[in-house]
Write a protein that holds these residues in place. Structure first.
Motif, short mmCIF file in Angstrom:
data_model
loop_
_atom_site.label_atom_id
_atom_site.label_comp_id
_atom_site.label_asym_id
_atom_site.label_seq_id
_atom_site.Cartn_x
_atom_site.Cartn_y
_atom_site.Cartn_z
N PRO A 1 7.03 -14.92 7.78
CA PRO A 1 5.79 -14.79 8.07
C PRO A 1 5.76 -13.61 9.20
O PRO A 1 6.13 -13.71 10.14
CB PRO A 1 5.00 -16.11 8.75
N ARG A 2 5.08 -12.37 8.74
CA ARG A 2 4.78 -11.35 9.77
C ARG A 2 3.51 -10.74 9.92
O ARG A 2 3.46 -9.96 10.75
CB ARG A 2 5.74 -10.09 9.01
N GLY A 3 2.51 -11.19 9.02
CA GLY A 3 1.47 -10.71 9.23
C GLY A 3 1.56 -9.26 8.43
O GLY A 3 2.22 -9.00 7.73
N GLY A 4 0.48 -8.38 9.08
CA GLY A 4 0.52 -7.03 8.47
C GLY A 4 0.68 -7.03 6.75
O GLY A 4 1.34 -6.14 6.24
N TYR A 5 -0.31 -7.53 6.39
CA TYR A 5 -0.43 -7.96 4.98
C TYR A 5 -0.63 -6.87 4.32
O TYR A 5 -0.35 -6.57 2.93
CB TYR A 5 -1.54 -9.07 4.53
N SER A 6 -0.95 -5.67 4.75
CA SER A 6 -1.54 -4.28 3.96
C SER A 6 -0.35 -3.62 3.85
O SER A 6 -0.51 -2.38 3.31
CB SER A 6 -2.78 -3.63 4.44
N TYR A 7 0.87 -3.80 4.57
CA TYR A 7 2.05 -3.01 4.57
C TYR A 7 3.08 -3.44 3.83
O TYR A 7 3.55 -4.39 3.83
CB TYR A 7 2.72 -2.97 6.09
N THR A 8 3.59 -2.50 2.97
CA THR A 8 4.58 -3.00 1.95
C THR A 8 5.95 -3.23 2.72
O THR A 8 6.57 -3.89 2.05
CB THR A 8 4.94 -1.80 1.04
N THR A 9 6.29 -3.00 3.76
CA THR A 9 7.38 -3.11 4.44
C THR A 9 7.37 -4.62 4.95
O THR A 9 8.59 -4.82 5.30
CB THR A 9 7.59 -2.11 5.63
N THR A 10 6.35 -5.15 4.97
CA THR A 10 6.58 -6.66 5.39
C THR A 10 6.58 -7.51 4.35
O THR A 10 6.60 -8.91 4.72
CB THR A 10 5.10 -7.12 6.04
N THR B 1 7.58 -22.04 -3.45
CA THR B 1 6.35 -22.39 -3.66
C THR B 1 5.11 -21.47 -2.99
O THR B 1 5.35 -21.29 -1.89
CB THR B 1 6.12 -23.85 -2.93
N VAL B 2 4.41 -20.90 -3.77
CA VAL B 2 3.53 -19.65 -3.42
C VAL B 2 2.63 -20.28 -2.25
O VAL B 2 2.14 -19.47 -1.33
CB VAL B 2 2.82 -19.02 -4.63
N SER B 3 2.29 -21.44 -2.05
CA SER B 3 1.22 -21.90 -1.05
C SER B 3 1.85 -21.76 0.05
O SER B 3 1.19 -21.84 1.05
CB SER B 3 0.83 -23.20 -1.55
N ASN B 4 3.13 -21.91 0.19
CA ASN B 4 3.83 -21.78 1.51
C ASN B 4 4.06 -20.43 2.12
O ASN B 4 4.70 -20.23 3.24
CB ASN B 4 5.50 -22.32 1.42
N TYR B 5 3.71 -19.38 1.30
CA TYR B 5 3.79 -17.90 1.81
C TYR B 5 2.78 -17.02 1.66
O TYR B 5 1.90 -17.24 0.77
CB TYR B 5 5.24 -17.49 0.91
N ALA B 6 2.77 -15.98 2.23
CA ALA B 6 1.59 -15.09 2.08
C ALA B 6 2.19 -14.43 0.68
O ALA B 6 3.12 -13.89 0.64
CB ALA B 6 1.50 -14.06 3.20
N MET B 7 1.18 -13.81 0.18
CA MET B 7 1.23 -13.09 -1.19
C MET B 7 0.38 -11.83 -1.22
O MET B 7 -0.76 -12.12 -0.52
CB MET B 7 1.11 -13.90 -2.55
N GLY B 8 1.03 -10.74 -1.76
CA GLY B 8 -0.06 -9.69 -1.94
C GLY B 8 0.01 -9.02 -3.22
O GLY B 8 0.88 -9.45 -3.97
N TRP B 9 -1.04 -8.24 -3.37
CA TRP B 9 -0.86 -7.29 -4.58
C TRP B 9 -1.24 -6.01 -4.04
O TRP B 9 -1.93 -5.46 -3.07
CB TRP B 9 -2.30 -7.53 -5.37
N PHE B 10 -0.30 -5.02 -4.55
CA PHE B 10 -0.31 -3.62 -4.40
C PHE B 10 -0.55 -2.76 -5.81
O PHE B 10 -0.29 -3.31 -6.86
CB PHE B 10 1.15 -3.15 -3.56
#
Length: 125
Positions: free
Chosen positions: A102-111, A28-37
């Motif tokens: 959950p790691r934060g660091g949303y701008s890093y692909t490795t997270t 469920t996406v609301s439970n996790y951080a999501m990113g676009w690259f």
């Protein structure tokens, strides 16, 4: 296992708009951080936008701030990227990703833990 499927890419003229979608299954996406690259030919994959799992806080790369908007709909388990005022520099393959742990660091692909297959966005001048 998580599957992410992007859609909505295409060819658009400079100044136009596109809305990308990323459908998720398995989580469920609301439970996790999501990113676009995005990744342009010959370039590194770069951060575009992210939305945190808790408060839904959004983050943007400077190059897209004010033009792109990330959002999510819990009902459809989908994350969106609304892209306005597109220019040729926005041409790339766009990928969505999910951060299961959950790691934060949303701008890093490795997270990020899982990625979609990407959708092509081409902006003509």
């Amino acid at each position: 296992q998580v599957q992410l499927v992007e859609s909505g890419g295409g060819l658009v003229q400079a100044g136009g708009s596109l809305k990308l979608s990323c459908g998720a299954s398995g989580r469920t996406v609301s439970n996790y951080a999501m990113g676009w690259f995005r990744q342009a030919p010959g370039k590194e994959r770069e951060f575009v936008a992210a939305i945190s799992w808790s408060a839904g806080t959004t983050y943007y790369a400077e190059s897209v701030k004010g033009r792109f908007t990330i959002s999510r709909t819990n009902a459809k388990n989908t994350v969106f990227l609304q892209m306005n005022s597109l220019n040729p520099d926005d041409t790339a393959v766009y990928y969505c990703a999910i951060q299961i742990y959950p790691r934060g660091g949303y701008s890093y692909t490795t997270t990020y833990d899982y990625w979609g297959q990407g959708t092509q966005v081409t902006v003509s001048s």
